[in-house]
Design a protein around this motif. Structure first.
Motif, short mmCIF file in Angstrom:
data_model
loop_
_atom_site.label_atom_id
_atom_site.label_comp_id
_atom_site.label_asym_id
_atom_site.label_seq_id
_atom_site.Cartn_x
_atom_site.Cartn_y
_atom_site.Cartn_z
N ASN A 1 29.97 -20.57 -2.72
CA ASN A 1 30.76 -20.75 -1.49
C ASN A 1 31.99 -19.86 -1.55
OD1 ASN A 1 28.96 -22.73 -0.62
ND2 ASN A 1 30.11 -24.36 -1.64
N ALA A 2 32.74 -19.83 -0.48
CA ALA A 2 33.95 -19.01 -0.45
C ALA A 2 34.87 -19.39 -1.60
CB ALA A 2 34.68 -19.21 0.88
N GLY A 3 35.27 -18.41 -2.36
CA GLY A 3 36.21 -18.64 -3.45
C GLY A 3 35.64 -19.22 -4.71
N GLU A 4 34.32 -19.06 -4.93
CA GLU A 4 33.77 -19.57 -6.18
C GLU A 4 32.64 -18.69 -6.68
OE1 GLU A 4 32.29 -23.56 -5.80
OE2 GLU A 4 30.43 -22.89 -4.89
N LEU A 5 32.54 -18.65 -7.99
CA LEU A 5 31.41 -18.01 -8.66
C LEU A 5 30.57 -19.11 -9.29
CD1 LEU A 5 33.25 -15.07 -10.46
CD2 LEU A 5 31.64 -14.89 -8.57
N ILE A 6 29.29 -18.86 -9.41
CA ILE A 6 28.40 -19.80 -10.09
C ILE A 6 27.87 -19.12 -11.34
CG2 ILE A 6 26.26 -21.13 -9.93
CD1 ILE A 6 26.77 -21.27 -6.90
N LEU A 7 28.09 -19.76 -12.47
CA LEU A 7 27.62 -19.24 -13.75
C LEU A 7 26.40 -20.05 -14.18
CD1 LEU A 7 27.90 -17.45 -16.27
CD2 LEU A 7 29.44 -19.20 -17.21
N ARG A 8 25.29 -19.38 -14.34
CA ARG A 8 24.05 -20.01 -14.79
C ARG A 8 23.90 -19.73 -16.28
NH1 ARG A 8 18.49 -18.95 -15.64
NH2 ARG A 8 17.14 -20.55 -14.73
N GLU A 9 23.80 -20.78 -17.07
CA GLU A 9 23.61 -20.66 -18.51
C GLU A 9 22.22 -21.16 -18.86
OE1 GLU A 9 26.50 -21.99 -21.83
OE2 GLU A 9 25.02 -23.58 -21.64
N GLU A 10 21.46 -20.35 -19.55
CA GLU A 10 20.12 -20.73 -19.97
C GLU A 10 20.06 -20.61 -21.48
OE1 GLU A 10 15.78 -18.67 -19.65
OE2 GLU A 10 16.89 -18.88 -17.76
N SER A 11 19.69 -21.68 -22.14
CA SER A 11 19.52 -21.63 -23.59
C SER A 11 18.05 -21.90 -23.91
CB SER A 11 20.44 -22.63 -24.29
OG SER A 11 20.22 -23.93 -23.82
N ARG A 12 17.53 -21.07 -24.79
CA ARG A 12 16.13 -21.18 -25.20
C ARG A 12 16.07 -21.35 -26.71
NH1 ARG A 12 13.56 -15.89 -22.31
NH2 ARG A 12 14.29 -16.35 -20.21
N GLY A 13 15.19 -22.26 -27.13
CA GLY A 13 14.98 -22.46 -28.56
C GLY A 13 14.36 -21.23 -29.19
N GLN A 14 14.32 -21.20 -30.51
CA GLN A 14 13.85 -20.04 -31.25
C GLN A 14 12.42 -19.63 -30.86
OE1 GLN A 14 14.27 -20.45 -35.45
NE2 GLN A 14 13.52 -18.42 -35.90
N GLN A 15 11.53 -20.59 -30.65
CA GLN A 15 10.16 -20.28 -30.26
C GLN A 15 10.03 -20.08 -28.74
OE1 GLN A 15 10.78 -22.45 -32.81
NE2 GLN A 15 9.88 -21.03 -34.29
N GLY A 16 11.07 -20.31 -27.99
CA GLY A 16 11.05 -20.10 -26.56
C GLY A 16 10.42 -21.24 -25.78
N ILE B 1 13.73 -25.02 -23.10
CA ILE B 1 14.66 -24.29 -22.24
C ILE B 1 15.58 -25.30 -21.55
CG2 ILE B 1 14.89 -22.82 -20.21
CD1 ILE B 1 12.21 -21.59 -20.90
N ALA B 2 16.87 -25.03 -21.60
CA ALA B 2 17.85 -25.86 -20.90
C ALA B 2 18.67 -24.96 -19.98
CB ALA B 2 18.76 -26.56 -21.90
N VAL B 3 18.87 -25.39 -18.74
CA VAL B 3 19.63 -24.61 -17.77
C VAL B 3 20.80 -25.45 -17.28
CG1 VAL B 3 19.56 -23.48 -15.51
CG2 VAL B 3 17.59 -23.34 -17.03
N ARG B 4 21.95 -24.80 -17.20
CA ARG B 4 23.15 -25.47 -16.72
C ARG B 4 23.86 -24.53 -15.75
NH1 ARG B 4 28.57 -26.50 -20.11
NH2 ARG B 4 28.58 -24.28 -19.83
N ASN B 5 24.26 -25.06 -14.62
CA ASN B 5 25.04 -24.28 -13.64
C ASN B 5 26.46 -24.80 -13.62
OD1 ASN B 5 23.02 -22.50 -12.56
ND2 ASN B 5 22.11 -24.29 -11.60
N GLN B 6 27.39 -23.86 -13.61
CA GLN B 6 28.81 -24.22 -13.61
C GLN B 6 29.49 -23.49 -12.46
OE1 GLN B 6 30.73 -23.10 -17.26
NE2 GLN B 6 32.75 -23.71 -16.54
#
Length: 168
Positions: free
Chosen positions: A85-100, A103-108
């Motif tokens: 939205n106006a005046g904000e950025l969205i940061l998407r963080e994706e973490s994957r285990g060693q074997q892939g 997967i966990a996704v977090r939006n901030q």
């Protein structure tokens, strides 16, 4: 007294002119940086160029499991920015285990209105990562592989992106 004041003023004028030239040069450097990004990403839109560059740097300097030798739970940390939205950025963080497999996704949401756009970062000598900090509250925002030059370039691009989003 007038003579002393005149002498001081004459001595200060070259310093003031030099400071004005530095400000103009800095503005020219900023314009050249932004123009270079627009040419690199084939767009006339400053925000799209900054977003594409920031995301390309995040991919290049991603903290991958392969860099985490000797750690118990190695994982890939992948980030991507988008404009919300106006005046904000969205940061998407994706973490994957060693074997892939895990997967966990977090939006901030990162509100940018009213904050100093300068992104601070640290690359501890003994560590494997650089941490970039949220300019709003100083909390860790994201981690990349330990690379001073990469962290500096990413901080610069994100600072310009924040300034651009602050404009509306």
């Amino acid at each position: 007294m007038a003579m002393l004041l005149g002498t001081a003023l004459c001595a200060a004028l070259p310093a003031l002119a030099s400071a004005a030239d530095e400000g103009a040069l800095q503005g020219a450097e900023q314009a050249a940086y932004l123009d270079g990004l627009k040419r690199l990403y084939l767009t006339d839109n400053e925000r799209q160029a900054l977003l594409a560059h920031s995301n390309a740097l995040l991919e290049t300097y991603a903290l991958r499991a392969g860099y985490q030798v000797g750690q118990a739970q190695r994982q890939d940390l992948l980030y991507r920015f988008a404009v919300g939205n106006a005046g904000e950025l969205i940061l998407r963080e994706e973490s994957r285990g060693q074997q892939g497999t895990a997967i966990a996704v977090r939006n901030q949401r990162v509100p940018v209105f009213g904050i100093d756009p300068f992104i601070r970062y640290e690359c501890p000598t003994g560590g494997i990562r650089c941490v970039l900090f949220n300019p709003a509250d100083g909390s860790p925002l994201l981690s990349i592989v330990r690379d001073h030059q990469g962290a500096g370039e990413l901080a610069k691009a994100l600072s310009f992106l924040i300034r651009n989003v602050q404009k509306g």
